[in-house]
Design an enzyme around this catalytic site. Structure first.
Site, mmCIF file in Angstrom:
data_model
loop_
_atom_site.group_PDB
_atom_site.id
_atom_site.type_symbol
_atom_site.label_atom_id
_atom_site.label_comp_id
_atom_site.label_asym_id
_atom_site.label_seq_id
_atom_site.Cartn_x
_atom_site.Cartn_y
_atom_site.Cartn_z
ATOM 1 N N ASP A 120 0.854 -1.187 0.000
ATOM 2 C CA ASP A 120 0.000 0.000 0.000
ATOM 3 C C ASP A 120 0.888 1.233 0.000
ATOM 4 O O ASP A 120 2.070 1.173 -0.331
ATOM 5 C CB ASP A 120 -0.887 -0.033 1.255
ATOM 6 C CG ASP A 120 -2.221 0.650 1.054
ATOM 7 O OD1 ASP A 120 -2.223 1.888 0.896
ATOM 8 O OD2 ASP A 120 -3.247 -0.039 1.060
ATOM 9 N N HIS B 177 -3.961 6.287 3.298
ATOM 10 C CA HIS B 177 -4.602 5.011 2.970
ATOM 11 C C HIS B 177 -3.876 3.843 3.626
ATOM 12 O O HIS B 177 -4.487 2.994 4.292
ATOM 13 C CB HIS B 177 -4.631 4.829 1.449
ATOM 14 C CG HIS B 177 -5.457 3.676 0.968
ATOM 15 N ND1 HIS B 177 -4.962 2.393 0.907
ATOM 16 C CD2 HIS B 177 -6.734 3.615 0.521
ATOM 17 C CE1 HIS B 177 -5.902 1.586 0.433
ATOM 18 N NE2 HIS B 177 -6.992 2.301 0.187
ATOM 19 N N SER C 36 -11.324 -1.211 0.191
ATOM 20 C CA SER C 36 -10.011 -1.116 0.837
ATOM 21 C C SER C 36 -10.121 -1.288 2.342
ATOM 22 O O SER C 36 -9.191 -1.773 2.988
ATOM 23 C CB SER C 36 -9.374 0.255 0.573
ATOM 24 O OG SER C 36 -8.759 0.301 -0.678
#
Length: 575
Positions: free
Chosen positions: A186, A217, A391
Site C-alpha cells: 500500500d 490510505h 479497501s
C-alpha cells in the site's frame, strides 16, 4: 498522458484499435497485443510509427510450468521423507533459477530497451518499448502476450462488533494476532502512530519517494488490521505490520507490475521469516478481461500456492460500472486468493460501490464480505478518520486471518479461505446474489470455532457433467481437489455405474468400472479427468447414481481409500 477515462473504453473503440493494428502489422502480432495497449499506441502522435515508449508487461513462455515445477519438488520432498531424511530447499529460489534461463534470450533482444523488474511468478518482464520494439518482441515464438502496464488505484469501532471480533474476544476464542506478521502492500504506514508504534517495519520502497511520508490510505488499512488504541482497536491488535510502499504519498500512482513485484517479494521474505503469513492488497486495476491471466493475477494465485494468505479488495467500481463484472484485478485470480466485498457499517447490505462479479470465465466473486462504510481507523500523525471502500473491508479479513493463524499456525491458505467462507453468514436480503455478497458476511466467532475442529478428509470430489454430443454417450468430468494438510500420492479413481449403465474404458471398450490416474496432488492442487458413460435408450430414470472410489497414498506410506456417491443428471433425448 494517461487519463482515468482511458480505462473505460468501449468494446467498439478497442475492437477498432485491434483492427487497425491487424491491418498494419498482421494477425500474428495483433493476437499477442492487448487491445488497450494497441489503443494507447495509436493514440500517440504518429501511431505505430511513434517513438514514444510505452511501459508494458511482456509475458513469456517458461521452460517449465509453475504447477509442474511444484509437483516435482513435492515428489522429491516426499521421497526424502520416506527415507527419514530432510530435503532443504527454497521453492522460489529454485524457480527463479529456472525462469532466469527462460528469459535469457529474450533480454538479449532488448539491448536498447529500458527493461524493469523480472516478474518471475507471473512469467513476465516489465519494459519501456517503442511501437517498433513491441512489434519485434511480439514476433518471437517464446512471447505469449504484451499488455499495457495499467495504473493501480487505491480502493478506498462498529465494524469489530459486526464481524464478531468483540464477541470472540469475550468468549476467549481469539488472541491478538501476536506472532503473526501481515504485509501491507500500500502507501507508507505511519511508523510513529501511537496505535501502531513498535509493531511496524518499513520493509521495501518501490517508489521514488523516501520513507518518512506516511500515506493516509496505508496507515488506515494498517490500523484496521492491527491498531491497538484505548478507544479503537483493529482486528489483530498484537500483530506486526510490514509496510511495502508501492504508492507514494499523494499525489502519485502505482502500476500493475509494481503490485506483482511486491507480492513476489513478500513470498521471498516468507522464506526468511516464517511468521510472515498474510498480505493485504487494498488496490486494483481496471481490466477489460477478468480471466485471471494478467501478470498480477497469476502472481497472486501462485503466491497462495507457496503459502501466502493473500487478501484482495473486490474494487470500488460498482457505482461507476453497475452490473456484473466490475471487479478490479487481481480480484479475478484463480485459486485461493480471498476477494472481499464491502458491506454497510451495520452489515445489513452490500455497498453500491462494491464491485460485483463474476469473472469473465463465470467464477462468482467476491468470496466474502466485511464492513467497508465509514470505517474509523488511524491517520498519519496520530488520531483517527473515517474512510469507505473495499479497501477498508479487505483488512478486516486479513486481521481475522491473523487471529486464526495465531491459534492454528499450520493451516494453509486454502484452509484459511475455506474456514472463513464456510463460517460466513448470508445477508437476509434477496437483493444481493453471490456476485454481490459471495458467501456473506465474515463471522469471526464461527470461523475460530470451525478452525478448531478436526480437519475433514483430504479430498473433495465434484462431478460436472458436460454433453459433448447429443448422443447416449457422455463425458462426465470428475474433479478431485486436495483440501487437506498433506500431499496425496498415486491417486487413482475408479468410477462404477449402476445396473444398465455402461462405462467406457480407455481402450474404448464397454466396462462395468473405469479407472483414471490422477497422479500426485499436493495441498490445494486439483486435477480433472473425463470418464465416458453410455446411457441405453431404455434407461427411464432422469438421474443415475455413480460411485467413485478414490485410492491414494500419504507421504508416510499409508494407503487410504474413500468412496463417494455422485448423482448424474441424464439429459432428455427428446428434441
Amino acid at each position: 498522458m494517461i487519463l482515468e477515462d482511458d480505462f473505460y473504453l468501449t468494446d467498439e473503440q478497442l475492437d477498432g484499435a485491434s483492427s487497425e493494428v491487424r491491418n498494419q502489422w498482421g494477425a500474428e502480432i495483433d493476437d499477442k497485443l492487448e487491445n488497450l495497449l494497441e489503443h494507447q499506441i495509436l493514440a500517440e502522435d504518429g501511431g505505430i510509427e511513434s517513438t514514444k515508449r510505452q511501459q508494458v508487461i511482456v509475458h513469456y513462455k517458461p521452460t517449465k510450468l509453475f504447477d509442474d515445477f511444484l509437483n516435482e519438488f513435492e515428489d522429491l520432498d516426499n521421497s526424502y521423507r520416506k527415507r527419514g531424511e530432510e530435503f532443504e530447499f527454497q521453492y522460489l529460489d529454485e524457480f527463479e533459477s529456472l525462469v532466469n534461463e527462460s528469459i535469457e534470450s529474450l533480454l538479449k533482444e532488448l539491448p536498447t530497451a529500458e527493461t524493469g523488474e523480472h516478474l518471475r511468478l507471473g512469467n513476465a518482464v516489465v519494459a519501456n518499448l517503442t511501437p517498433a520494439e513491441i512489434k519485434q518482441i511480439a514476433s518471437r515464438s517464446d512471447v505469449e502476450q504484451i499488455e499495457f502496464d495499467t495504473p493501480l488505484k487505491l480502493e478506498l469501532d462498529l465494524s469489530a462488533v459486526s464481524v464478531g471480533v468483540v464477541e470472540a474476544r469475550t468468549q476467549g476464542l481469539v488472541g491478538t494476532g501476536k506472532g503473526v506478521i501481515i504485509a501491507v502492500l500500500d502507501g507508507e504506514v505511519d511508523i510513529n502512530h501511537p496505535d501502531l508504534k513498535g509493531r511496524v517495519v518499513h520493509k521495501k520502497n518501490y517508489t521514488q519517494q523516501e520513507w518518512g511520508n506516511p500515506h493516509p490510505h496505508g496507515t488506515h488499512v494498517a490500523g484496521i488490521i492491527a491498531g491497538n488504541g484505548s478507544k479503537y482497536k483493529g482486528m489483530a491488535p498484537g500483530a506486526e505490520i510490514w509496510s511495502y510502499k508501492i504508492f507514494p504519498t499523494p499525489p502519485g500512482e502505482s502500476t500493475e507490475s509494481r503490485g506483482a513485484d511486491a507480492i513476489e517479494d513478500v513470498v521471498k521474505d516468507m522464506q526468511q521469516e516464517k511468521r510472515l503469513r498474510i498480505a493485504n492488497c487494498s488496490w486494483g486495476s481496471f481490466s477489460q478481461t477478468l480471466d485471471g491471466n494478467s501478470v498480477v493475477s497469476e502472481t497472486a494465485e501462485r503466491a497462495t500456492k507457496l503459502g501466502l494468505v493473500l487478501v484482495k479488495s473486490a474494487g470500488n467500481e460498482g457505482t461507476k460500472r453497475p452490473g456484473p463484472g466490475s471487479l478490479t484485478i487481481p480480484a479475478d485470480a484463480r485459486g485461493d486468493v480471498i476477494v472481499v466485498g464491502a458491506s454497510s457499517r451495520d452489515s445489513t447490505s452490500v455497498m453500491p460501490f462494491s464491485s460485483r462479479g463474476p469473472t469473465s470465465d463465470e467464477r462468482p466473486k467476491p468470496d466474502i464480505l466485511a464492513p467497508g462504510e465509514l470505517i474509523m481507523s488511524a491517520k498519519p500523525g496520530g488520531g483517527y478518520t473515517r474512510l469507505s471502500g473495499t479497501s477498508m473491508a479487505s483488512p478486516h479479513i486479513a486481521g481475522i486471518a491473523a487471529l486464526i493463524l495465531e491459534r492454528y499456525p499450520k493451516l494453509q491458505p486454502l484452509q484459511v479461505k475455506k474456514i472463513l467462507m464456510q463460517s460466513a453468514k448470508k445477508l437476509d436480503s434477496s437483493e444481493f446474489d453471490e456476485n454481490a455478497q459471495g458467501v456473506g458476511l465474515v463471522d469471526a466467532v464461527k470461523a475460530l470455532q470451525l478452525a478448531g475442529q478436526p480437519l475433514a478428509e483430504a479430498e473433495k470430489v465434484t462431478a460436472i457433467p458436460s454433453l459433448k454430443e447429443w448422443t447416449l454417450r457422455e463425458q462426465v468430468n470428475i474433479a478431485v481437489r486436495n483440501t487437506g494438510d498433506e500431499t496425496m500420492q498415486a491417486v487413482k479413481a475408479t468410477l462404477v455405474g449402476p445396473d444398465g449403465i455402461n462405462l467406457i474404458g480407455l481402450d474404448g471398450k464397454k466396462v462395468t468400472s473405469a479407472e483414471q490416474d490422477f497422479g500426485t496432488l499436493r495441498i490445494g492442487a486439483e486435477a480433472t479427468r473425463d470418464f465416458a458413460i453410455e446411457v441405453p435408450s431404455n434407461f427411464k430414470s432422469p438421474q443415475c447414481k455413480l460411485t467413485l472410489n478414490l485410492n491414494f497414498t500419504t507421504p508416510t506410506g499409508k494407503k487410504k481409500t474413500c468412496s463417494y456417491k455422485l448423482t448424474h443428471q441424464v439429459p432428455s433425448l427428446q428434441r
